[in-house]
Design an enzyme around this catalytic site. Sequence first.
Site, mmCIF file in Angstrom:
data_model
loop_
_atom_site.group_PDB
_atom_site.id
_atom_site.type_symbol
_atom_site.label_atom_id
_atom_site.label_comp_id
_atom_site.label_asym_id
_atom_site.label_seq_id
_atom_site.Cartn_x
_atom_site.Cartn_y
_atom_site.Cartn_z
ATOM 1 C CG ASP A 234 -1.720 1.289 1.458
ATOM 2 O OD1 ASP A 234 -2.277 1.431 0.526
ATOM 3 O OD2 ASP A 234 -1.695 1.598 2.669
ATOM 4 C CG LEU A 235 1.611 5.580 -2.084
ATOM 5 C CD1 LEU A 235 3.105 5.382 -2.313
ATOM 6 C CD2 LEU A 235 1.195 6.296 -3.290
ATOM 7 C CG ASP A 236 -1.786 7.468 0.499
ATOM 8 O OD1 ASP A 236 -0.912 8.224 0.013
ATOM 9 O OD2 ASP A 236 -2.626 7.288 -0.435
ATOM 10 C CB THR B 180 -0.179 11.134 1.862
ATOM 11 O OG1 THR B 180 -0.679 9.564 1.729
ATOM 12 C CG2 THR B 180 1.088 11.064 0.778
ATOM 13 C CE LYS C 21 -4.093 7.070 8.871
ATOM 14 N NZ LYS C 21 -3.380 6.575 10.084
ATOM 15 C CB SER D 101 -1.813 2.862 -3.850
ATOM 16 O OG SER D 101 -2.557 4.015 -3.444
ATOM 17 C CB ALA D 102 -7.482 3.170 -2.414
ATOM 18 C CE LYS E 163 -5.523 -1.089 -1.010
ATOM 19 N NZ LYS E 163 -4.518 -0.370 -0.552
ATOM 20 C CD GLU F 229 -3.493 -1.691 3.028
ATOM 21 O OE1 GLU F 229 -3.768 -0.803 3.785
ATOM 22 O OE2 GLU F 229 -3.743 -1.366 1.813
ATOM 23 C CG ASP F 230 -2.016 2.731 6.539
ATOM 24 O OD1 ASP F 230 -2.233 2.190 5.238
ATOM 25 O OD2 ASP F 230 -2.355 3.744 6.705
HETATM 26 C C1 BG6 Z 1 -5.758 5.744 0.032
HETATM 27 C C2 BG6 Z 1 -5.840 6.834 1.277
HETATM 28 O O1 BG6 Z 1 -4.480 5.353 -0.120
HETATM 29 O O2 BG6 Z 1 -6.035 6.403 -1.271
HETATM 30 C C3 BG6 Z 1 -7.305 7.376 1.484
HETATM 31 O O3 BG6 Z 1 -5.521 6.071 2.387
HETATM 32 C C4 BG6 Z 1 -7.676 8.151 -0.029
HETATM 33 O O4 BG6 Z 1 -7.281 8.249 2.579
HETATM 34 C C5 BG6 Z 1 -7.380 7.154 -1.134
HETATM 35 O O5 BG6 Z 1 -8.851 8.543 0.168
HETATM 36 C C6 BG6 Z 1 -7.885 7.686 -2.500
HETATM 37 O O6 BG6 Z 1 -6.571 8.651 -2.746
HETATM 38 P P1 BG6 Z 1 -6.709 9.683 -3.919
HETATM 39 O O7 BG6 Z 1 -5.466 10.473 -3.801
HETATM 40 O O8 BG6 Z 1 -6.973 9.337 -5.321
HETATM 41 O O9 BG6 Z 1 -7.737 10.852 -3.505
HETATM 42 MG MG MG Z 2 -2.917 3.212 3.554
#
Ligand code: BG6
Ligand code: MG
Length: 226
Positions: free
Chosen positions: A20-22, A28, A56, A125-126, A156, A180-181
């Site tokens: 996962d990224l964030d 972020t 998250k 990542s989402a 997810k 993953e967090d």
């Molecule tokens: C996830 C974050 O990685 O990405 C969420 O944990 C965020 O908080 C989601 O809403 C979508 O991100 P983005 O950058 O497409 O708005």
């Molecule tokens: Mg995350």
Amino acid sequence: MQNTVNPTNTAASIKACLFDLDGVLVDTAVYHYKAWKRLANSLGFDFTEEQNEHLKGISRAESLNRILAWGNVEKSEAEKLELATLKNNWYVDMISHMTPAEVLAGTVDFLTSVRKDGYLVALGSASKNSGIILEKTNLAHFFDAIVDGNLVSASKPDPEVFLKGAELLGVAPNQCVVFEDAVAGIEAAKRGGMKAIGIGNKNVLTRADMVVSGLDKLTSQDLKRL
Ligand code: BG6
Ligand code: MG
């Protein structure tokens, strides 16, 4: 439709790491928080850090739905699209100034060591902004495959993002470990038939196979214990 994979061989050895990224590689959450708070305030209500915690791993559209519900505000689909775009513009302004110094502790060493030991590496990542974040933080070169919010249709805890990563890497789900967090992300890994390492608190990430406070607490040798 929700995907679920039944693990057929739980003893398979790990060949790939899906990150996962964030909240795992970079922090972020503070930028998401500032941008959502600005949006909520512009609509006449507040948005707390505690509420931000619940977003998250949740997609942008679903995050907006939850925030509007907390503020007791109703909007049409067209208005929601505008609001999500506004929030994203503020968010992108902030992440455009990110630097490699914002990469979380241990990330570069861990990515370097898993690659050196022959594991394949993918992003799951989402976020639809993973490209700019990976570029600004100088992490892009570590990845054999990148799957983000631009490539998946189900958020997810649906495992789509990780199953697509495994497919692009050419490995079976039970040969993957996910980092993953978010509770939703651990759930996605488990539904996908993968191992999951939680980054955070073990009382929160209860379904993870192992939980650590950050990648600085792991070495690629630890993956042999899964
Ligand atoms: C996830 C974050 O990685 O990405 C969420 O944990 C965020 O908080 C989601 O809403 C979508 O991100 P983005 O950058 O497409 O708005
Ligand atoms: Mg995350």
